[in-house]
Write a protein that holds these residues in place. Sequence first.
Motif, PDB file in Angstrom:
ATOM      1  N   ALA A  68       0.831  -1.210   0.000  1.00 37.85           N
ATOM      2  CA  ALA A  68       0.000   0.000   0.000  1.00 37.85           C
ATOM      3  C   ALA A  68       0.860   1.252   0.000  1.00 37.85           C
ATOM      4  O   ALA A  68       0.557   2.234  -0.695  1.00 37.85           O
ATOM      5  N   ARG A  69       1.950   1.221   0.769  1.00 37.03           N
ATOM      6  CA  ARG A  69       2.874   2.370   0.777  1.00 37.03           C
ATOM      7  C   ARG A  69       3.410   2.627  -0.626  1.00 37.03           C
ATOM      8  O   ARG A  69       3.519   3.767  -1.075  1.00 37.03           O
ATOM      9  N   GLY A  70       3.762   1.542  -1.324  1.00 32.06           N
ATOM     10  CA  GLY A  70       4.294   1.695  -2.677  1.00 32.06           C
ATOM     11  C   GLY A  70       3.283   2.304  -3.630  1.00 32.06           C
ATOM     12  O   GLY A  70       3.633   3.148  -4.464  1.00 32.06           O
ATOM     13  N   VAL A  71       2.022   1.888  -3.506  1.00 34.21           N
ATOM     14  CA  VAL A  71       0.974   2.444  -4.368  1.00 34.21           C
ATOM     15  C   VAL A  71       0.781   3.936  -4.082  1.00 34.21           C
ATOM     16  O   VAL A  71       0.716   4.758  -5.004  1.00 34.21           O
ATOM     17  N   VAL A  72       0.713   4.306  -2.806  1.00 32.31           N
ATOM     18  CA  VAL A  72       0.521   5.712  -2.439  1.00 32.31           C
ATOM     19  C   VAL A  72       1.703   6.551  -2.912  1.00 32.31           C
ATOM     20  O   VAL A  72       1.517   7.652  -3.456  1.00 32.31           O
ATOM     21  N   ALA A  73       2.923   6.038  -2.732  1.00 36.48           N
ATOM     22  CA  ALA A  73       4.106   6.775  -3.187  1.00 36.48           C
ATOM     23  C   ALA A  73       4.084   6.939  -4.698  1.00 36.48           C
ATOM     24  O   ALA A  73       4.459   7.993  -5.227  1.00 36.48           O
ATOM     25  N   GLY A  74       3.652   5.901  -5.420  1.00 36.21           N
ATOM     26  CA  GLY A  74       3.577   5.993  -6.872  1.00 36.21           C
ATOM     27  C   GLY A  74       2.581   7.038  -7.333  1.00 36.21           C
ATOM     28  O   GLY A  74       2.835   7.781  -8.293  1.00 36.21           O
ATOM     29  N   VAL A  75       1.440   7.106  -6.659  1.00 33.67           N
ATOM     30  CA  VAL A  75       0.444   8.133  -6.993  1.00 33.67           C
ATOM     31  C   VAL A  75       1.016   9.521  -6.739  1.00 33.67           C
ATOM     32  O   VAL A  75       0.861  10.442  -7.556  1.00 33.67           O
ATOM     33  N   ASP A  76       1.702   9.686  -5.606  1.00 33.79           N
ATOM     34  CA  ASP A  76       2.291  10.989  -5.287  1.00 33.79           C
ATOM     35  C   ASP A  76       3.327  11.398  -6.332  1.00 33.79           C
ATOM     36  O   ASP A  76       3.401  12.562  -6.735  1.00 33.79           O
ATOM     37  N   ARG A  77       4.131  10.425  -6.769  1.00 35.51           N
ATOM     38  CA  ARG A  77       5.147  10.737  -7.790  1.00 35.51           C
ATOM     39  C   ARG A  77       4.485  11.126  -9.106  1.00 35.51           C
ATOM     40  O   ARG A  77       4.957  12.023  -9.810  1.00 35.51           O
ATOM     41  N   ALA A  78       3.391  10.431  -9.453  1.00 40.26           N
ATOM     42  CA  ALA A  78       2.695  10.748 -10.698  1.00 40.26           C
ATOM     43  C   ALA A  78       2.146  12.171 -10.669  1.00 40.26           C
ATOM     44  O   ALA A  78       2.259  12.918 -11.652  1.00 40.26           O
ATOM     45  N   VAL A  79       1.558  12.570  -9.539  1.00 39.96           N
ATOM     46  CA  VAL A  79       1.024  13.923  -9.413  1.00 39.96           C
ATOM     47  C   VAL A  79       2.145  14.952  -9.446  1.00 39.96           C
ATOM     48  O   VAL A  79       2.063  15.989 -10.126  1.00 39.96           O
ATOM     49  N   THR A  80       3.231  14.636  -8.734  1.00 38.76           N
ATOM     50  CA  THR A  80       4.362  15.560  -8.678  1.00 38.76           C
ATOM     51  C   THR A  80       4.988  15.760 -10.052  1.00 38.76           C
ATOM     52  O   THR A  80       5.462  16.850 -10.380  1.00 38.76           O
ATOM     53  N   ALA A  81       4.980  14.712 -10.870  1.00 44.93           N
ATOM     54  CA  ALA A  81       5.600  14.798 -12.190  1.00 44.93           C
ATOM     55  C   ALA A  81       4.938  15.854 -13.067  1.00 44.93           C
ATOM     56  O   ALA A  81       5.574  16.431 -13.950  1.00 44.93           O
ATOM     57  N   VAL A  82       3.656  16.117 -12.835  1.00 44.87           N
ATOM     58  CA  VAL A  82       2.952  17.110 -13.643  1.00 44.87           C
ATOM     59  C   VAL A  82       2.681  18.401 -12.879  1.00 44.87           C
ATOM     60  O   VAL A  82       2.249  19.387 -13.463  1.00 44.87           O
ATOM     61  N   ARG A  83       2.945  18.411 -11.585  1.00 41.39           N
ATOM     62  CA  ARG A  83       2.750  19.625 -10.784  1.00 41.39           C
ATOM     63  C   ARG A  83       3.963  19.872  -9.898  1.00 41.39           C
ATOM     64  O   ARG A  83       3.870  19.893  -8.682  1.00 41.39           O
ATOM     65  N   PRO A  84       5.177  20.038 -10.493  1.00 41.49           N
ATOM     66  CA  PRO A  84       6.385  20.180  -9.672  1.00 41.49           C
ATOM     67  C   PRO A  84       6.408  21.420  -8.797  1.00 41.49           C
ATOM     68  O   PRO A  84       7.117  21.464  -7.811  1.00 41.49           O
ATOM     69  N   GLY A  85       5.610  22.440  -9.146  1.00 40.15           N
ATOM     70  CA  GLY A  85       5.615  23.655  -8.339  1.00 40.15           C
ATOM     71  C   GLY A  85       4.743  23.580  -7.110  1.00 40.15           C
ATOM     72  O   GLY A  85       4.672  24.543  -6.344  1.00 40.15           O
ATOM     73  N   SER A  86       4.100  22.443  -6.897  1.00 41.06           N
ATOM     74  CA  SER A  86       3.180  22.334  -5.775  1.00 41.06           C
ATOM     75  C   SER A  86       3.872  21.963  -4.467  1.00 41.06           C
ATOM     76  O   SER A  86       3.222  21.842  -3.442  1.00 41.06           O
ATOM     77  N   ARG A  87       5.182  21.747  -4.489  1.00 41.34           N
ATOM     78  CA  ARG A  87       5.911  21.369  -3.278  1.00 41.34           C
ATOM     79  C   ARG A  87       7.297  21.998  -3.320  1.00 41.34           C
ATOM     80  O   ARG A  87       7.682  22.660  -4.287  1.00 41.34           O
ATOM     81  N   ALA A  88       8.046  21.764  -2.244  1.00 44.71           N
ATOM     82  CA  ALA A  88       9.395  22.319  -2.153  1.00 44.71           C
ATOM     83  C   ALA A  88      10.290  21.769  -3.261  1.00 44.71           C
ATOM     84  O   ALA A  88      10.109  20.643  -3.736  1.00 44.71           O
ATOM     85  N   LEU A  89      11.255  22.571  -3.675  1.00 46.95           N
ATOM     86  CA  LEU A  89      12.271  22.129  -4.623  1.00 46.95           C
ATOM     87  C   LEU A  89      13.134  21.066  -3.948  1.00 46.95           C
ATOM     88  O   LEU A  89      13.771  21.322  -2.942  1.00 46.95           O
ATOM     89  N   ARG A  90      13.128  19.861  -4.508  1.00 53.24           N
ATOM     90  CA  ARG A  90      13.818  18.729  -3.876  1.00 53.24           C
ATOM     91  C   ARG A  90      15.067  18.382  -4.681  1.00 53.24           C
ATOM     92  O   ARG A  90      14.981  17.990  -5.847  1.00 53.24           O
ATOM     93  N   ILE A  91      16.243  18.517  -4.041  1.00 51.57           N
ATOM     94  CA  ILE A  91      17.516  18.270  -4.723  1.00 51.57           C
ATOM     95  C   ILE A  91      18.296  17.208  -3.959  1.00 51.57           C
ATOM     96  O   ILE A  91      18.475  17.298  -2.743  1.00 51.57           O
ATOM     97  N   ASP A  92      18.782  16.228  -4.694  1.00 53.16           N
ATOM     98  CA  ASP A  92      19.574  15.134  -4.128  1.00 53.16           C
ATOM     99  C   ASP A  92      21.051  15.498  -4.110  1.00 53.16           C
ATOM    100  O   ASP A  92      21.600  16.008  -5.099  1.00 53.16           O
ATOM    101  N   VAL A  93      21.703  15.253  -2.962  1.00 53.74           N
ATOM    102  CA  VAL A  93      23.148  15.459  -2.816  1.00 53.74           C
ATOM    103  C   VAL A  93      23.777  14.153  -2.338  1.00 53.74           C
ATOM    104  O   VAL A  93      23.096  13.275  -1.810  1.00 53.74           O
ATOM    105  N   LEU A  94      25.086  14.024  -2.518  1.00 53.19           N
ATOM    106  CA  LEU A  94      25.766  12.796  -2.105  1.00 53.19           C
ATOM    107  C   LEU A  94      25.772  12.627  -0.597  1.00 53.19           C
ATOM    108  O   LEU A  94      25.741  11.518  -0.085  1.00 53.19           O
ATOM    109  N   GLY A  95      25.826  13.716   0.140  1.00 51.97           N
ATOM    110  CA  GLY A  95      25.836  13.679   1.598  1.00 51.97           C
ATOM    111  C   GLY A  95      25.639  15.076   2.127  1.00 51.97           C
ATOM    112  O   GLY A  95      25.880  16.075   1.420  1.00 51.97           O
ATOM    113  N   TYR A  96      25.214  15.176   3.374  1.00 48.53           N
ATOM    114  CA  TYR A  96      24.902  16.486   3.928  1.00 48.53           C
ATOM    115  C   TYR A  96      26.142  17.296   4.297  1.00 48.53           C
ATOM    116  O   TYR A  96      26.030  18.479   4.608  1.00 48.53           O
TER     117      TYR A  96
END
Length: 312
Positions: A68-96
């Motif tokens: 169920a977690r995987g399904v919910v995460a997949g739905v969230d990713r699908a929505v985010t893919a078309v509405r990237p401005g609806s949340r914080a800018l998320r950037i991946d780094v190698l380490g903090y």
Amino acid sequence: MDTEAMRSFVLAAELGQLQHAADELGVTQQAVSKRIAALERELEVRLFTRTARGVELTLDGQAFLPHARGVVAGVDRAVTAVRPGSRALRIDVLGYRSAQAVVLHDYWRAHPGTDLDVVTLRVDDPHVAAAAVQAGEVDASFRTVTDPATLPRDVRLVRAFDSPLELLVGPRHPLASARTLTPPQLRRLRIWVPGIAPRSEWAQFYDQLAAAFDLRVDAAGPHFGDEVLLDTLADSADVATLVGARDRYLWPAHYDLRRIPIVNPTLAYPLYLMVPATNPHPGLRAVIDHLARLAPLPGAVWLPSWAHASPL
């Protein structure tokens, strides 16, 4: 299957109370209870048992939860893919403590109103990071696919900045008193960089660096963390490592470790930002502009082959 019912189930399982799940979702407890009851009827199993303290998962509920977690995460990713401005800018780094995180912190301090989410995917293969950008899990990633032909068509690379390397040694090391070093002075040293992951961009970097300057880069043993590495350097008269000039490392004062710049040429690690080729997050443009304004390294600089290649 109703994805909002699954979301209600996941939240109730994580929070342990239907009311808490309802508060998170902005609905009534009765609405959450009805959603979960409908889900149980559809699955023909009991997902929860009710207790005086809230709800507890049944064995069937425990089995269902990760899916169920995987399904919910997949739905969230699908929505985010078309509405990237609806949340914080998320950037991946190698380490903090990495140079990328330091530069992003500098950007945020200059633009304190920016809604920025700095994360680390904890993956070694840059193609996995590229897939995360492609899927919208992150808006950008400080990783490099060194062969442009293997990059997804809807992901592109932006040159971020070059990170100069320093030699990090303990006080008993023969080079500890040097103010600067040149690459030929590093020959025959044991440069210990534990845990270099196969297929990672940094594995390719160290292979080219060692070949270009006849260096001994020792990747033996697992990487037990920066603390163990720093402990080893503090006690050793012959072990050294390479670190980025902007990387943050903390150690006890009595370690007396020395960070020594390498010059003539400066050895530099080229850092790129993977970004979507179309529909990027609205906040990404300002970050890319900030990176473009960083001062270039002075003097002669050595970079690996992919930093000179086109079209990177």
